[in-house]
Scaffold this active site. Structure first.
Site, mmCIF file in Angstrom:
data_model
loop_
_atom_site.group_PDB
_atom_site.id
_atom_site.type_symbol
_atom_site.label_atom_id
_atom_site.label_comp_id
_atom_site.label_asym_id
_atom_site.label_seq_id
_atom_site.Cartn_x
_atom_site.Cartn_y
_atom_site.Cartn_z
ATOM 1 N N ASP A 1 3.818 -36.700 -47.261
ATOM 2 C CA ASP A 1 3.329 -37.050 -48.813
ATOM 3 C C ASP A 1 2.993 -35.812 -49.522
ATOM 4 O OD1 ASP A 1 1.097 -36.954 -46.946
ATOM 5 O OD2 ASP A 1 -0.112 -38.149 -48.652
ATOM 6 N N HIS B 1 2.613 -33.330 -42.994
ATOM 7 C CA HIS B 1 2.387 -34.579 -43.571
ATOM 8 C C HIS B 1 3.597 -34.623 -44.727
ATOM 9 C CE1 HIS B 1 0.487 -33.271 -47.515
ATOM 10 N NE2 HIS B 1 -0.248 -32.233 -46.499
ATOM 11 N N GLU C 1 -1.575 -38.367 -46.042
ATOM 12 C CA GLU C 1 -2.506 -37.426 -45.819
ATOM 13 C C GLU C 1 -3.328 -37.151 -47.103
ATOM 14 O OE1 GLU C 1 -4.369 -33.209 -45.738
ATOM 15 O OE2 GLU C 1 -2.781 -34.208 -47.078
#
Length: 487
Positions: free
Chosen positions: A79, A77, A146
């Site tokens: 982020d 992910h 996420e």
């Protein structure tokens, strides 16, 4: 600027990770990170696709001679959790992280490091850019949001993927192979209050609990870390024999973070300042008698608050609030009977509490391996909200990933890791919400495994990456990819 001891080998992974730490990437604001990856792909004339949830897939052709090998997906992910200490000046929307190296660990100054999951992203990009890596056809999947609820994975257009084997690089204990993860459920509840004018003569004071370590509400929930929301309310309840009225309350930052700070603005009788200071000292001593060592830096800020005018809670609302927070559950609720006692089966995190402009808001989240086991805890929380007349809604709901001990990919990963490390790799499930469960719910034909280098203190400003675990992690990854060209 790179710190003087910033690691250099393996070159590609560390180079990409440094660039990632310079790119702001809060959840929901991954565009700059996505553009960086697309730029690298465009330089190599690689096909990319972005779905409506902002997830990115980069399609990497196989190394020469292995074009017929089954496709493998590598998933991470984009982020990161954005948490900083109160005294740190940092804007996560614009500022690069300030890195330091100390005793073999890489961390950021006063903020989260974003090694969760930035080091996995860096590894995927290193596979893409290092021509020495032998690999089958690859689909590099980079998801969004996420950390706020696995929303990118939930919104994934699964038609973008053809792979039947998935490597997730988002776990945090090198030498362990993860083959299962918890599901999650979360609530946000609110209630309008009836503020009133304070009693004449009372003075506004800030009461701020600081110095707790905080941490990941899944993988660290068994460590019995202090929850600032719970502790501050405990102190205020204990002080009900003193004269005070609440103006506001604020504690916690996100559903997946154990609250490390909480503050309240209260109106007090300033002739009782000495009594308040005694209570604060007593509470600190009491908590230090049982909290873990990492929480022993807890301390108070108790000082006049710069308020010209203030409204306070009614006596009934104040009493309701203290009772509500005292009753709401927090922490590990049950442990797994088949794995060591640090694997929690069911937990709850009282994540965020605010009273602002006459509105009380609470966020709390659950983690579980068996959704049926969570039913009683859900009922408890919902009944508490109903009893205290809070309106509530669901803000999280994602499936777990049930372990598959017969997985051919798991067996191969274990074999490769053991050759790299020289010791037996452990197969584990993790009490955290990896995206694997959601991805399997969308594409059930995938064989999945998860691994990563060692990270400690994720979701807190103490987050750090153990440098000497990155090299064996990388060598295991590239060896595994080479093996997957032939199996």
């Amino acid at each position: 600027m790179k710190p003087s001891l910033y690691p250099t080998q393996p070159e590609h992974i560390w180079s990409h990770f440094y660039e990632i730490t310079r790119i702001p990437r809060p959840s929901g604001q991954e565009a700059a990170m996505r553009d960086y990856i697309i730029g690298l792909a465009d330089e190599r004339q690689l096909k990319t696709q972005v779905d409506n949830a902002g997830n990115l897939v980069v399609y990497v052709p196989a190394s020469e001679g292995f074009e017929a090998a089954p496709v493998v997906a590598i998933q991470n992910h984009m982020d990161m959790v954005t948490v900083k200490t109160a005294e740190t000046e940092h804007d996560f929307k614009t500022d690069p992280l300030q890195l330091t190296v100390n005793d073999g660990w890489l961390k950021a100054t006063g903020t989260t490091l974003g090694a969760d999951n930035g080091i996995g992203v860096a590894a995927a990009l290193a596979v893409m850019t290092d021509p020495s890596v032998i690999h089958p056809p690859l689909e590099l999947l980079f998801t969004t949001e996420e950390e706020t609820g696995l929303y990118g994975a939930s919104g994934l257009d699964a038609s973008l993927l053809s792979a039947t084997r998935l490597l997730n690089l988002d776990t945090e204990d090198w030498g362990e192979i993860y083959i299962g993860c918890a599901g999650g459920y979360g609530y946000e509840a609110s209630r309008e209050l009836m503020p009133k004018l304070p009693t004449p003569g009372l003075k506004p004071y800030l009461l701020h609990l600081k110095g707790l370590s905080g941490g990941h509400s899944g993988v660290q929930i068994h460590e019995q870390l202090g929850n600032a929301n719970k502790l501050l309310v405990e102190l205020l309840t204990e002080a009900s024999d003193l004269t005070w009225q609440m103006v506001s309350f604020r504690g916690g930052v996100a559903h997946n973070v154990i609250a490390r700070e909480a503050s309240a603005v209260i109106m007090i009788d300033d002739t009782q300042i000495g009594l308040w200071e005694d209570r604060l000292s007593q509470a600190k001593a009491r908590w230090n008698s049982y909290l873990p060592e990492v929480d022993k830096d807890l301390h108070w800020v108790f000082e006049p608050a710069p308020l010209d005018e203030a409204m306070v809670l009614s006596e009934a609302d104040q009493s309701m609030f203290l009772s509500l927070i005292a009753i709401l559950p927090h922490g590990a609720q049950s442990y797994n009977l088949n794995q060591p006692a640090d694997l929690v089966d069911l937990s709850c995190n009282l994540a965020k509490v605010t009273i602002d402009h006459g509105v009380l808001t609470v966020q709390t989240s659950l983690r579980f391996f068996n959704a049926k086991q969570s039913l009683g805890l859900k009922q408890t929380i919902e009944q508490v909200f109903e009893t205290f007349h809070l309106a509530w809604k669901n803000i999280l709901d994602y499936p777990g990933w049930n372990p598959n001990f017969d997985s051919a990919l798991v067996a191969l990963t274990k074999e490769v890791m053991e050759k790299q490390t020289g010791y037996t790799a452990e197969l584990k499930a993790i009490h955290a919400g990896l995206e694997c469960g959601i991805l399997l719910s969308k594409k059930a034909d995938m064989d999945v495994v998860s691994m990563g280098p060692t990270i400690r203190g994720a979701h807190s400003p103490s987050e750090r990456l153990q440098i000497d675990t990155v090299e064996p992690f990388w060598q295991t990854l590239v060896t595994l990819l080479s093996e997957l060209t032939r199996r």
